[in-house]
Design an enzyme around this catalytic site. Sequence first.
Site, PDB file in Angstrom:
ATOM      1  N   TYR A 143       0.665  -1.344  -0.187  1.00 52.90           N
ATOM      2  CA  TYR A 143      -0.001   0.108   0.022  1.00 52.90           C
ATOM      3  C   TYR A 143       0.935   1.093  -0.477  1.00 52.90           C
ATOM      4  O   TYR A 143      -0.015   2.048  -0.564  1.00 52.90           O
ATOM      5  CB  TYR A 143      -0.482   0.250   1.437  1.00 52.90           C
ATOM      6  CG  TYR A 143      -2.239  -0.859   1.101  1.00 52.90           C
ATOM      7  CD1 TYR A 143      -2.342  -2.016   0.924  1.00 52.90           C
ATOM      8  CD2 TYR A 143      -3.556  -0.016   1.152  1.00 52.90           C
ATOM      9  CE1 TYR A 143      -3.340  -2.928   1.187  1.00 52.90           C
ATOM     10  CE2 TYR A 143      -4.841  -0.542   1.474  1.00 52.90           C
ATOM     11  CZ  TYR A 143      -4.601  -2.169   0.479  1.00 52.90           C
ATOM     12  OH  TYR A 143      -5.654  -2.557   0.682  1.00 52.90           O
ATOM     13  N   LYS A 193       2.713 -15.478   2.315  1.00 53.57           N
ATOM     14  CA  LYS A 193       3.409 -16.454   1.320  1.00 53.57           C
ATOM     15  C   LYS A 193       4.849 -16.518   1.319  1.00 53.57           C
ATOM     16  O   LYS A 193       5.134 -15.865   0.062  1.00 53.57           O
ATOM     17  CB  LYS A 193       2.319 -15.239   0.076  1.00 53.57           C
ATOM     18  CG  LYS A 193       2.006 -15.932  -1.082  1.00 53.57           C
ATOM     19  CD  LYS A 193       1.508 -17.054  -1.405  1.00 53.57           C
ATOM     20  CE  LYS A 193       1.231 -17.527  -2.931  1.00 53.57           C
ATOM     21  NZ  LYS A 193       0.500 -18.937  -2.606  1.00 53.57           N
ATOM     22  N   ASP A 225      -3.327 -18.178   1.656  1.00 51.05           N
ATOM     23  CA  ASP A 225      -3.941 -18.491   0.596  1.00 51.05           C
ATOM     24  C   ASP A 225      -4.970 -19.689   1.112  1.00 51.05           C
ATOM     25  O   ASP A 225      -5.986 -20.381   1.123  1.00 51.05           O
ATOM     26  CB  ASP A 225      -3.610 -19.308  -1.301  1.00 51.05           C
ATOM     27  CG  ASP A 225      -2.647 -20.022  -0.766  1.00 51.05           C
ATOM     28  OD1 ASP A 225      -1.850 -20.157   0.469  1.00 51.05           O
ATOM     29  OD2 ASP A 225      -1.587 -21.164  -1.604  1.00 51.05           O
ATOM     30  N   ASP A 249      -6.287  -7.003   4.744  1.00 53.10           N
ATOM     31  CA  ASP A 249      -7.736  -5.955   4.098  1.00 53.10           C
ATOM     32  C   ASP A 249      -8.197  -7.478   3.879  1.00 53.10           C
ATOM     33  O   ASP A 249      -9.371  -7.458   3.862  1.00 53.10           O
ATOM     34  CB  ASP A 249      -7.185  -5.456   3.235  1.00 53.10           C
ATOM     35  CG  ASP A 249      -7.837  -4.339   2.315  1.00 53.10           C
ATOM     36  OD1 ASP A 249      -9.265  -3.874   2.985  1.00 53.10           O
ATOM     37  OD2 ASP A 249      -7.945  -4.946   0.854  1.00 53.10           O
ATOM     38  N   ASP A 253     -11.998  -8.612   4.977  1.00 53.58           N
ATOM     39  CA  ASP A 253     -13.527  -8.925   4.956  1.00 53.58           C
ATOM     40  C   ASP A 253     -14.024 -10.283   4.208  1.00 53.58           C
ATOM     41  O   ASP A 253     -15.225 -10.554   5.077  1.00 53.58           O
ATOM     42  CB  ASP A 253     -13.622  -8.489   3.336  1.00 53.58           C
ATOM     43  CG  ASP A 253     -13.294  -6.996   2.960  1.00 53.58           C
ATOM     44  OD1 ASP A 253     -13.360  -6.082   3.824  1.00 53.58           O
ATOM     45  OD2 ASP A 253     -14.146  -6.492   1.459  1.00 53.58           O
TER      46      ASP A 253
END
Length: 357
Positions: A143, A193, A225, A249, A253
């Site tokens: 970001y 990751k 994942d 982020d 959700d």
Amino acid sequence: MKNYKITLLKGDGIGPEIVDEAVKVLNKTAEKFNFTVEYDEALMGGCAIDATGSPLPQETIDKCKASDSVLLGAVGGPKWDTLPGSQRPEAGLLGIRGALGLFANLRPSVIFEPLQGDSPIKDEIIGGQLDIMIVRELTGGIYFGKRGRCDDEKGNPAAWDTEMYSVPEVERIARVAFDMAMKRNKKVTSVDKANVLESSRLWRETVIKVSKDYPEVELNHLYVDNCAMQLVRNPRQFDVIVTSNIFGDILSDEASMIAGSIGMLASASLAEGTLGLYEPIHGSAPDIAGQGIANPLATILSVAMMLRYSLNEPEAADAIENAVNETLKKYRTPDIASADTKQVSCSEMGDMVCSEI
Ligand code: NAD
Ligand code: IPM
Ligand code: MN
């Protein structure tokens, strides 16, 4: 009597509707718990672009810095979607997070008892209860990394973003997660990751080093994942999840929906001191803005987090959470509607929570 100065960033879309309800609830709580609140509004996001040309005017940063705490609705919307990246409403949000040093974003995913059975995940998987704390790094990673446009080796138009984390950045967010776990069920899952990304390998090494200072906390690692899958397969395995800006982020959700609706999830963005910015994890929901049907509970619960983490009024925070729980037994906004409760508007929901307080 204590007096708190709160800056309101109502923002765009449903932002003003939900912040108004949260303010109603905070005022009611203040009355009951004997403190006063002084509000100042400031512009950020699309509304700031329209009024001043900038998504984050300096005046807004100054007002936030001078206050005890900041309450944000949400920013963004189709009207500003074609502006260049640095001039979009979202750049205002990233700017205020950076300017206030809000590196730690706490996103609790909990199921309120009346919503048990209302999750899209089967009740036997959730077991009636969910209490996950996602600790998202908020001022680093992709970001905030360098980005740009270029041509690829064949001359095709291309674009790039960079994910970079320094050891101190990972250390400080890891400490927040381990400290949090010590007050909870003493388990931290670090999500990365590391099978592909060098920044994730550094992340993992650093989290392991920090974990040596917390021998009582069980640490495990998941690739992002797999974590996305595990959240719906067996969400009960999680206590605290610590992860990077972008992974946090996305996973928050996902975790919100397990709890019933994205309209239920609050968040606290914290710096080193007590100043914090409190906001629902959802966005400005342009598809339902202005219809009076948004769920204000995520914002109301963000006020509870503000009372707990910035204002040191834990009893007032408990009172709001209890009032939300009681209200959900009888009243619901459309996103969490059920056959045996009454459907109410955004503003009625705020009123109902106030009357429970
Ligand atoms: P969104 O979270 O705004 O909406 C996703 C879906 O969830 C929509 O269908 C929406 O109606 C629903 N929803 C969201 N909040 C709700 C609530 N309180 N009650 C009921 N339903 C709710 O995400 P999006 O559509 O991807 O993004 C819309 C805009 O919001 C974009 O401009 C995005 O950049 C911005 N955004 C801002 C923030 C923020 O300010 N913190 C966060 C996320 C997205
Ligand atoms: C959030 C939002 C923001 C983010 C956007 C609007 C910049 O999605 O707070 O979750 O990605 O951090
Ligand atoms: Mn988001």
